[in-house]
Design a protein around this motif. Structure first.
Motif, mmCIF file in Angstrom:
data_model
loop_
_atom_site.group_PDB
_atom_site.id
_atom_site.type_symbol
_atom_site.label_atom_id
_atom_site.label_comp_id
_atom_site.label_asym_id
_atom_site.label_seq_id
_atom_site.Cartn_x
_atom_site.Cartn_y
_atom_site.Cartn_z
ATOM 1 N N GLU A 1 25.340 10.000 50.223
ATOM 2 C CA GLU A 1 26.543 9.461 49.176
ATOM 3 C C GLU A 1 26.819 10.880 48.394
ATOM 4 O O GLU A 1 25.710 11.677 47.920
ATOM 5 C CB GLU A 1 25.994 8.507 48.520
ATOM 6 C CG GLU A 1 26.994 7.792 47.518
ATOM 7 C CD GLU A 1 26.386 6.596 46.888
ATOM 8 O OE1 GLU A 1 26.460 5.645 47.377
ATOM 9 O OE2 GLU A 1 25.767 6.916 45.726
ATOM 10 N N THR B 1 28.606 11.947 44.853
ATOM 11 C CA THR B 1 29.362 11.642 43.620
ATOM 12 C C THR B 1 30.148 12.688 43.017
ATOM 13 O O THR B 1 29.464 13.767 42.941
ATOM 14 C CB THR B 1 28.217 10.985 42.503
ATOM 15 O OG1 THR B 1 27.550 10.029 42.981
ATOM 16 C CG2 THR B 1 28.850 10.496 41.257
ATOM 17 N N TRP C 1 26.098 15.835 44.561
ATOM 18 C CA TRP C 1 27.127 15.943 43.374
ATOM 19 C C TRP C 1 28.210 17.011 43.657
ATOM 20 O O TRP C 1 27.983 18.120 44.071
ATOM 21 C CB TRP C 1 26.139 16.286 42.081
ATOM 22 C CG TRP C 1 25.279 15.475 41.821
ATOM 23 C CD1 TRP C 1 23.957 15.288 41.897
ATOM 24 C CD2 TRP C 1 25.434 14.021 40.993
ATOM 25 N NE1 TRP C 1 23.424 14.252 41.542
ATOM 26 C CE2 TRP C 1 24.296 13.594 40.810
ATOM 27 C CE3 TRP C 1 26.554 13.601 40.293
ATOM 28 C CZ2 TRP C 1 23.953 12.242 40.164
ATOM 29 C CZ3 TRP C 1 26.254 12.267 39.492
ATOM 30 C CH2 TRP C 1 24.961 11.867 39.494
#
Ligand code: GLY
Length: 364
Positions: free
Chosen positions: A14, A16, A161
């Motif tokens: 994932e 962000t 990130w």
């Protein structure tokens, strides 16, 4: 005895992405990493020393700065080996972070090394050019150049990130800003006609930081929609290869005097002209794209010429990448990309001749 065993390898990475202005000063960063190595473009390090210091202390308890000369020659196997040697010397471990701070060449190199060093360290990116904030650092593609060929080595390694701090864009030369807008035009051209039209007739993104900040936000959102459906480029993400069938070859031919964005603008025109010649899109679609490209293409890029051989070589390269299927993305409408297969080389050459003639016409 023969046994057939299987296990699934669905990846659940994932990413962000945080977009904002002055992120470190605003305290909009996540809880600090324990230890991080910042791999920083030399130019960014000199221009933004104070902001970088703030960023490093906001992001990590303990940090190291490695300053590198950015550019296509930085992202090579030799460049990666040098970085790996420095990480080993520091004693970086698997749970430590590699943070790439700079344009696409730095983020490509950092992602690549983060993936292979100790079979994977943690990765975060701080893209500092418009092109990297909109495209290169978004989506987990890493890349190294080999023997002058762009991105011949690379992989997918989605960073945890991405911090798109638009403050860094304020010191970017105009030619670099134009290059970044090319990638925004690309993602909008294949997926979002309204946003395309927003920048296709109004160049204030080059001069007004508020408009530029909005552009980063909307382009990242448009790209994230495609990435969410297809993080490893098996289907819809391939739309983002619009403008890339000829771009790498144009860059190589120009010995990298063309910026990546300039090469993408020229390649988008050629691919759309091919679509027109093959009956995939109407003349107005090409006209609308040409109008937008004309607004953002630098004087240097208008002088670029590619030979017939170069066009055919780029097509052959695409074919070799895809085991004989020379698929290419073109437009069926502004805001709608589509795949075409088996493009005859003479159509590609005719399309490029017609595109080049438009710039010759403009010069005379
Ligand atoms: N730069 C195209 C992509 O991320 O797929």
């Amino acid at each position: 005895m023969t046994a057939e065993l299987r296990y699934r390898t669905a990846r659940t990475d994932e990413t962000t992405i945080i977009v904002g202005r002055g992120l470190a000063a605003e305290g909009s960063l996540p809880a600090p990493f324990e230890r991080a190595v910042f791999v920083v473009d030399e130019r960014v390090a000199s221009l933004w020393a104070e902001s970088l210091g703030r960023l490093a202390s906001a992001l990590a308890h303990q940090s190291w700065m490695m300053r590198l000369e950015a550019g296509e020659t930085a992202k090579t196997p030799e460049g990666a080996a040098r970085l790996i040697a420095e990480l080993s010397a520091i004693g970086i471990a698997k749970d430590d972070w590699l943070v790439g701070v700079g344009g696409g060449t730095i983020t490509d190199l950092t992602s690549f090394v983060a993936q292979i060093f100790l079979r994977g360290t943690k990765c975060a990116l701080v893209p500092t050019t418009l092109l990297a904030q909109i495209d290169a650092a978004i989506g987990g593609k890493s890349g190294l150049n080999l023997d002058g060929g762009k991105n011949r080595i690379g992989s997918f390694y989605h960073p945890a990130w991405v911090f798109c701090d638009t403050l860094f864009l304020d010191t970017l030369p105009e030619r670099q800003l134009r290059s970044g807008v090319a990638e925004a035009l690309k993602v909008f051209a294949v997926s979002d006609g309204d946003s395309f039209n927003g920048i296709a007739r109004d160049t204030r993104v080059l001069t007004e930081s508020v408009r530029r900040d909005d552009l980063v936000d909307s382009a990242v959102r448009a790209k994230a929609i495609l990435l969410e459906q297809d993080p490893y480029e098996s289907c819809p993400r391939r739309l983002l290869n619009f403008g890339h069938t000829f771009a790498h070859s144009f860059e190589e031919e120009s010995r990298f005097t063309l910026t990546h964005g300039e090469a993408v603008l020229l390649s988008m025109l050629c691919e759309t002209r091919i679509g027109l010649l093959l009956g995939v899109c109407a003349e107005e679609v090409f006209e609308d794209l040409y109008y937008a490209v004309d607004l953002y293409l630098s004087a240097e890029a208008r002088r670029f010429r590619a030979s017939t051989d170069q066009i055919c070589k780029a097509l052959r390269h695409t074919r070799s990448l895809r085991a004989g299927r020379d698929d290419m993305i073109t437009l069926s409408a502004i805001g709608r990309g589509t795949l075409v297969s088996l493009v005859p080389p003479d159509v590609a050459v005719a399309a490029w001749d017609e595109v080049s003639a438009l710039f010759h016409r403009d010069e005379s």
